[in-house]
Scaffold this active site. Structure first.
Site, mmCIF file in Angstrom:
data_model
loop_
_atom_site.group_PDB
_atom_site.id
_atom_site.type_symbol
_atom_site.label_atom_id
_atom_site.label_comp_id
_atom_site.label_asym_id
_atom_site.label_seq_id
_atom_site.Cartn_x
_atom_site.Cartn_y
_atom_site.Cartn_z
ATOM 1 N N GLY A 286 -41.241 -25.664 3.788
ATOM 2 C CA GLY A 286 -41.109 -24.143 3.169
ATOM 3 C C GLY A 286 -41.289 -24.238 1.806
ATOM 4 O O GLY A 286 -41.476 -23.338 0.732
ATOM 5 N N VAL A 287 -41.033 -25.536 1.165
ATOM 6 C CA VAL A 287 -40.943 -25.811 -0.423
ATOM 7 C C VAL A 287 -42.586 -26.143 -0.873
ATOM 8 O O VAL A 287 -42.956 -27.184 -0.117
ATOM 9 C CB VAL A 287 -40.199 -26.910 -0.694
ATOM 10 N N GLY A 290 -47.672 -29.165 -1.431
ATOM 11 C CA GLY A 290 -49.158 -29.405 -1.405
ATOM 12 C C GLY A 290 -50.193 -29.273 -2.267
ATOM 13 O O GLY A 290 -50.927 -29.906 -2.685
ATOM 14 N N SER A 315 -60.475 -32.263 8.212
ATOM 15 C CA SER A 315 -59.149 -31.879 8.505
ATOM 16 C C SER A 315 -59.356 -31.228 10.185
ATOM 17 O O SER A 315 -60.556 -30.957 10.592
ATOM 18 C CB SER A 315 -58.966 -30.402 7.980
ATOM 19 N N HIS A 400 -55.024 -24.844 3.121
ATOM 20 C CA HIS A 400 -56.441 -25.140 2.223
ATOM 21 C C HIS A 400 -56.950 -24.053 1.553
ATOM 22 O O HIS A 400 -57.174 -24.041 0.257
ATOM 23 C CB HIS A 400 -57.151 -25.998 3.136
#
Length: 480
Positions: A286-287, A290, A315, A400
């Protein structure tokens, strides 16, 4: 789960509570020691928690108290650790009456000066005693790491959100502590400490690292691995990305990871392929890190290799098979040409599709071509049209798109492993990160939820929509 002892809530005149406790147990905090072989002393823990939440006394005193609290937690069984968390969650929550009082004071303030004063009081009332306890863990040398590990355990043991208060306090603390400005980007290579390389193997969550030879291939001269680190957790990667420097867009992960393929001079590469992004710390779920990692890595690669023109992912689509299998339970979801073959030959259509994908018989070439067109259009529809709360249901797509990427290409049988066929019928996709479009894409996504896709993907989505008799608003954005 009920705690072992019933503690008075911290928001009831904490100073008088501490005085009462001290009358009952004297100087137990100062003189007590934690016997690792003895049973947990819940009464002593209650006193430690209340005194720590009050934030009275010196930093040395606070450090000593938090150290004892941590020692208590470490020697608890799994069941007692849940009791520890339940105690913090239930008895050290926000004082609702105090919050209401602060809100009333704010609403009734007569001028800007008094309103500013009541804002401070309101913000203070919204901080739970529990949060004050947890925040002081950073006074200990390993306190931040211990707290991250504690949240990882909380996420494993909580049931139906029964520890939601403590979870949210931890998440708020970590969001501040692990702000991108406090993170250091480091390159991991074959000469990195063995302990770090072992963690890379353990934390890899997308494509399993099967051997030391596999690992060495992933950090070879035409490969890069970057990770974020925090000063309070210097030996622990927080999140890392693996990159392949290649010529052209990679369309198959087995070929990309083939240890026997020749090594390319990285200065001849024109494309950087992000083929694995792994969160290494469950407790930091949740932090958001990325998006900053990708942007920093793109900048780093451009600085090192000016010849790079394209930045793309290869991906997985982790939720596609589950979604498509549910779709196939509905009537008339297969195109006519495929329905006749699969319904006549197998009752288990998903298994029949996987069998067909693994077949090399020449007389099935036409059928495979039809299957390819159908699956590629279905995965395009899934990634762009299946949403929850305005965001793609597929977690990789959500990640993404929210970070400014565009969906450029659907790759047929890009992962032909058993896991790849089971997860997404072998399909993988390329998300493109164009440095001059990332920020704009992020802004558009945040404001409208619009998903940029290539013209190729747009056509596939339209094809899937026509079978459903509908249309949609996915933006077709031609990739150059």
């Amino acid at each position: 789960m009920n705690s072992a002892i019933k503690l008075p809530s911290m928001h009831r005149k904490s100073r008088s509570i501490l005085q009462l406790f001290k009358q009952l147990v004297g100087k137990r905090i100062t003189n007590a020691s934690c016997d690792p072989l003895g049973p947990p002393d819940w009464e002593l823990l209650g006193l430690l928690l209340h005194e720590t939440a009050s934030e009275n006394g010196s930093e040395a005193k606070s450090r000593a108290n938090v150290g004892r609290i941590l020692d208590f937690y470490r020697r608890c069984s799994v069941e007692d650790r849940k009791r520890f968390m339940s105690l913090l969650n239930e008895s050290f929550d926000v004082d609702e009456k105090g919050v209401r009082k602060s809100i009333d004071a704010y609403l009734n303030s007569s001028d800007s000066r008094s309103r500013s004063a009541t804002v401070g009081s309101l913000l203070k009332s919204l901080e739970s005693p529990r949060c004050r306890i947890l925040r002081q863990f950073n006074l200990l040398p390993q306190g931040v790491q211990e707290l991250v590990d504690m949240r990882a355990e909380l996420l494993r043991v909580q049931e139906n959100g029964d520890l939601a208060g403590m979870d949210q306090d931890m998440l708020r603390l970590f969001t501040g502590w692990f702000d991108s400005g406090f993170l250091e980007l480091k390159s991991i290579g074959w000469n990195s400490p063995a302990s770090l390389l072992e963690k890379l193997i353990r934390y890899e969550a997308v494509h399993e690292i099967t051997s030391w030879g596999d690992l060495r291939n992933r950090v070879d001269s035409d490969r890069r691995c970057y990770a974020f680190f925090h000063a309070r957790m210097p030996d622990e990667p927080l999140i890392f990305v693996e990159v392949a420097l290649v010529r052209g867009i990679a369309e198959n992960v087995q070929a990309l990871l083939d240890e026997n393929s020749p090594t390319l001079d990285p200065h001849l590469a024109d494309t950087a392929i992000f083929y694995s992004i792994s969160n290494a710390q469950d407790g930091l779920r949740g932090v958001s890190m990325g998006e900053f990692l990708i942007k920093r890595v793109v900048e780093q690669l451009l600085h090192e290799f000016s010849n790079l023109k394209t930045f793309s992912t290869l991906s997985p689509v982790p939720g596609f098979s589950r979604w498509l299998n549910r779709v196939l339970e509905l009537p008339d979801q297969l195109p006519n040409n495929l329905r006749e073959f699969f319904l006549n030959n197998k009752a288990d259509i998903p298994a029949a599709i996987r069998d067909q994908l693994g077949s090399t018989a020449s007389n099935t070439a036409a059928l495979t071509s039809q299957l390819k067109d159908w699956l590629k259009s279905e995965v395009s529809y899934f990634l762009t049209k299946e949403k929850k709360n305005g965001a793609p249901v597929d977690p990789v797509a959500k990640f993404h798109f929210s970070n400014g990427a565009s969906l450029g290409q659907i790759n047929w049988l890009a992962d032909n492993s058993k896991a790849g066929l089971r997860q997404s019928y072998g399909l993988m996709v390329n998300y493109f990160y164009k440095p001059d479009e990332i920020d704009l894409n992020c802004q558009v996504y945040a404001e409208s939820g619009e998903l940029p896709v290539s013209s190729e993907v747009g056509k596939l989505v339209t094809r899937a929509q026509s079978r459903r008799g509908g249309s949609g608003g996915t933006k077709n954005k031609t990739e150059k």
